[in-house]
Design an enzyme around this catalytic site. Structure first.
Site: not given
Lengths: 238, 719
Positions: B397, B605, B601
């Protein structure tokens, strides 16, 4: 056998090596003794345990040699081969302790886990003569090049009793110095120990040479059963 | 919390099914419960060690048994060696000697039977009473049969004796089980080291009086005094002095952080310089470190696929071995007499003692989980470890993972007629009202520049417009000021000059985020930002590429910014993805290439993490609740991800090697034993040797040859 004294001297002088390796153990054994006499008692019991193990593995080696000899009757003499191997090992070990052979240092990872050590440490610190005896018993099993070399020698004797005698003599040879160190601390200087080690190495090498020569003689004589008679039984007719 | 299962009182493993009615973990059991004979023995040894001055009776008994066994072996060898064994033509003297040796064997084997046989019988009997059939029971039966047979031979003065077999088996089984139990305890040692960082007793202040109480007795609201150099026992709030704390154990942050009164403190972190008072916010079980230990403990209970496989084999093992032992025993008894039958059956049971198989996988996995936790990497289960070792693709991400999640002001532009210092001061006061990374960046920028009147706020009634920006009212003049995106400006009816508009467009096209500030119908300032890449991002990507793992980044950002990131890192970047799109991308990749690891994190996501083969959450030291990730890196260092992957691979290599070895050993061993070619004493020796080998290799799992990584990371020092 002609080389009994050599074995004893090899053990005696070789024990300067033991002091380096196992000196910590004998000191630990004596650490809890309140008096010199008590310490000496503990040391003696400890040494007895160690020598007992030597005698036992000597018996096993002698028995193995005996079986090997019996099995290979008619073929090439196993005893001769064993003697050659033992001679080689003794010479190699002698050269190693004299510093004439290349050394290889084995490094181990720091997190190395040694379960045997756990067992060992617990017994070593335990009070009571039985614990000291058991500690000696276990010390006898510790890997040691010199012990292996004499073990090969014991196997080459081709008899259980001779094997026991070999290792017993070797163990008895190691006793005086270990007893002294255990009860009196480190009165031997490092330089002195090094000199003794060198001398021991020479004796071990001489033993090795004699063994080699014996093996070569057996080999020359050709294969023949070489079972020593049991001292308790009447001699068997061949 | 640990799920309520009954656990062994020595190695803290769940007890086998038959003891399920036992008290729950943590409860005080009236009678200690052990999962196996080894634990019972080991616990006895430990208990004695605790009692002052008491002899290590158990160990000495074991040692004396070894002594007796050596004697028995020597007599047996003498019997074999002198050729009088079963020799009808032997002389009377030889006969008498053989008789003597037989009796001596019997004599020396009695202590072994008493010292080591009795506990084994007791254990097997207790298991049997609960309806459990174990190999121990088979062993007891076999050994008993061998002894009875040999005693009869000795008394009759004819026939074979097998005292040495029974003695060696008893010694080896005891030794083997003890080693196994010690190994299991050792596997949890890494975890205990972590847990021991928390002090057992704390100084509680109640009504002005300080008293020493157990940490577990604390409740939220209690106040605890912590001296410099001590660990903070609970999660709480700082009172009294300011101090510096080292939170490395919990968050992996290697630099000390300053804490002022009112700041939150994490349980397990080290109070460096001030004598402080901590007010507990959470109970002792919820302290950050306690949560970590608890999470690892739970991970230990969750079985991975390899472990399930080992369990399945082990479950099928007992009936198979029972059949094999019975068949081998029956066949050899029929062909060469009852003694040969007993020996063959015993050899089969001994060689197949499922030690190697039962220990091979769990020990390695537990050691690995504990070790990783000490390096601030939490694997949620053994399976997460297995999965991380298998990945072919790794997706990052962007925000908060590849980038630090914070931004930096790289440009501040305002209309020529305005005072830049005043504009910045307004922006600062507005930015205080928001936690957005861009607001943080503006605050940081304002701190760097000399501003007039920094203490008094120039703007009041600040409020946040989610997704748009912040608005407030000028204290002098009552004008509305807005700070935020172009959309906020449009919304507030603010228009920009062509010069500012062009500058903003150029910045956006270059992939930089922007923020605008305006009042009185006009946009008057432009902030241009740059996101900071994590220091280790490039190195991490290179590491994975070197190992042939495909690397790509997924982001919700628009194309220009994604292109900038792609150029900077040299990896493909997929842009404009909503959380669901990220999950779809992960699924597509896993179908096309192979197992995908998703690194994020763990907050926005979560769908992608859940869709991936294994999800890795970065920087979750204080927030272990991010359950969507199978792996939690407690700090923000991406290099820890490389370490984890490498570690997982090494662990799985060990596990597979152990499994293959255990399986091959058992198959070959059982075949040999069933054919009657393996003496049970040798089988017992092999059993101990094999479990030693497996335990050793399992406990050294993930050992690395002094890698650079080890030196770079500060290890946790107890205390």
């Amino acid at each position: 056998m002609t080389d009994w004294p050599l074995i004893f001297i090899g053990g005696f002088l070789g024990s300067s090596h033991c002091v380096g390796m196992c000196g910590g153990f004998v000191l630990a054994i004596g650490a809890q003794a309140p008096s010199l006499a008590a310490n000496l008692r503990r040391q003696t019991v400890y040494t007895a345990g160690r020598v007992f193990t030597y005698i036992f593995i000597g018996a096993a080696a002698g028995y193995a040699g005996q079986r090997a000899t019996a099995v290979t009757v008619g073929a090439i003499s196993a005893q001769a081969l064993l003697a050659l191997v033992a001679g080689g090992l003794l010479i190699w070990q002698g050269m190693k302790s004299a510093g004439w052979a290349p050394h290889r240092f084995v490094t181990r990872s720091t997190s190395h886990f040694c379960p045997e050590q756990l067992l060992f440490r617990s017994v070593l610190r335990g009070p009571g003569l039985a614990a000291a005896f058991v500690a000696g018993l276990l010390t006898g099993w510790l890997p040691c090049g010199l012990v292996y070399a004499y073990l090969a020698f014991a196997a080459s004797s081709g008899s259980m009793l001779a094997g026991m005698a070999t290792m017993g003599l070797f163990g008895a040879g190691t006793a005086p110095l270990m007893l002294l160190v255990g009860s009196g601390g480190s009165w031997l200087s490092l330089a002195m120990r090094r000199r003794m080690l060198r001398l021991a190495a020479v004796f071990v090498i001489v033993s090795g040479c004699i063994t080699l020569a014996r093996g070569a003689t057996f080999l020359g004589q050709g294969a023949q059963p070489h079972l020593p008679a049991c001292p308790f039984c009447p001699a068997k007719s061949p | 919390m640990i799920s309520p299962v009954a656990c062994c009182d020595y190695c803290a493993l769940p007890l086998p099914g038959w003891a399920g009615r036992a008290p729950r973990c943590g409860g005080v059991a009236p009678v200690p419960q052990y999962c196996c004979f080894g634990c019972r023995f080991a616990a006895a040894v430990t208990r004695e060690r605790g009692a002052a001055g008491a002899a290590h009776l158990k160990l000495v008994q074991l040692g004396l048994s070894i002594f007796c066994t050596m004697n028995v072996l020597a007599f047996t060898m003498a019997l074999w060696g002198e050729g009088v064994y079963g020799d009808p033509a032997a002389t009377p003297a030889a006969q008498a000697l053989a008789d003597l040796f037989r009796y001596l064997g019997l004599l020396f084997s009695l202590p072994v039977l008493f010292f080591l046989g009795r506990p084994l019988v007791v254990d097997a009997w207790q298991t049997l009473r609960h309806g459990g059939l174990t190999t121990d029971l088979l062993l007891v039966c076999g050994v008993a049969a061998a002894f009875i047979f040999s005693t009869i031979s000795a008394i009759r003065g004819a026939g074979d004796v097998y005292f040495e077999v029974g003695c060696v088996i008893l010694v080896m089984v005891t030794l083997g089980r003890w080693l196994e139990a010690t190994g299991r305890l050792k596997a949890g040692a890494h975890l205990d080291e972590l847990q021991q960082l928390l002090p057992e007793r704390v100084r509680r202040i109640r009504g002005g009086v300080e008293e020493s109480v157990l940490r577990t007795a604390l409740v939220p609201g209690d106040r605890v005094r912590v001296l410099p150099g001590e660990r903070i026992p609970i999660d709480g709030r700082l009172q009294g002095n300011s101090t510096w704390v080292d939170e490395c154990v919990v968050t992996g942050e290697s630099w000390p952080v300053a804490r002022t009164p009112g700041d939150p403190l994490l349980g397990g972190s080290l109070n460096l310089d001030g004598e402080i008072v901590v007010e507990a916010v959470l109970g002792p079980a919820e302290a950050a470190l306690a949560r970590l230990v608890d999470a690892v403990r739970r991970a230990r209970l969750a079985k991975g696929r390899h472990q399930l496989l080992a369990d399945r084999i082990a479950a099928a093992f007992f009936p198979v071995i029972l059949t094999a032992a019975a068949a081998a025993g029956g066949f050899h008894a029929w062909r060469s007499g009852p003694a040969a039958g007993i020996l063959a059956g015993l050899a089969v049971v001994l060689i197949s003692c499922p030690c190697a198989l039962g220990v091979a996988v769990p020990l390695a996995v537990w050691t690995a989980l504990g070790r990783a936790a000490r390096r601030q990497v939490l694997f949620r289960s053994g399976e997460a470890l297995e999965r991380l070792a298998e990945i072919r693709v790794i997706c990052f991400d962007k925000t908060g993972t590849l980038t630090t999640g914070t931004a930096q002001v790289v440009g501040f532009d305002c209309e020529p007629g305005d005072d830049p210092a005043l504009t910045l001061a307004w922006a600062r006061d507005l930015a205080r009202g928001s936690l957005h990374p861009l607001s943080r960046a503006i605050l940081a920028e304002a701190e760097r520049r000399p501003l007039s009147n920094p203490a008094t706020p120039l703007v009041e009634a600040v409020h946040c417009r989610p997704g748009l920006g912040v608005v407030g009212r000028q204290r002098a003049g009552g004008q509305t000021v807005a700070l935020g995106s172009q959309a906020l400006m449009d919304h507030a009816g603010l228009t920009g000059t062509p010069r500012l508009a062009a500058a903003a467009r150029a910045a956006v096209d270059a992939g930089c985020p922007v923020a605008l500030i305006g009042w009185q119908g006009q946009i008057r300032g432009l902030f241009t930002f740059q996101e900071e890449l994590r220091a280790s991002a490039r190195e991490t990507i290179a590491w994975f590429r070197q190992r042939g793992i495909e690397v790509l980044a997924l982001t919700g950002d628009q194309a220009p910014r994604a292109a900038k990131l792609a150029a900077e890192l040299g990896i493909p970047v997929r842009s404009g993805l909503l959380p669901e799109d990220k999950a779809a991308a992960v699924q597509e990749l896993s179908q096309r290439v192979g197992p995908v690891a998703m690194v994020g994190d763990g907050v926005n996501d979560a769908p992608a993490l859940a869709a991936s083969h294994v999800g890795v959450a970065v920087g979750c030291g204080t927030d272990l609740a991010r359950e969507s990730a199978g792996v939690c890196l407690m700090n923000n260092d991406l290099l820890r991800l490389c370490w984890s992957t490498d570690f997982a691979r090494r662990t799985m290599r060990t596990v597979r090697r152990n499994l293959y070895f255990a399986f091959a050993y058992n198959v070959v061993g059982v075949a040999l034993a069933a054919s009657g070619r393996l003496n049970p004493a040798t089988a017992a020796l092999l059993m101990v040797a094999s479990s030693l080998l497996v335990i050793r290799s399992a406990l050294q799992v993930g050992d690395e040859p002094a890698a650079a990584e080890t030196r770079r990371q500060p290890m946790i020092a107890p205390g």
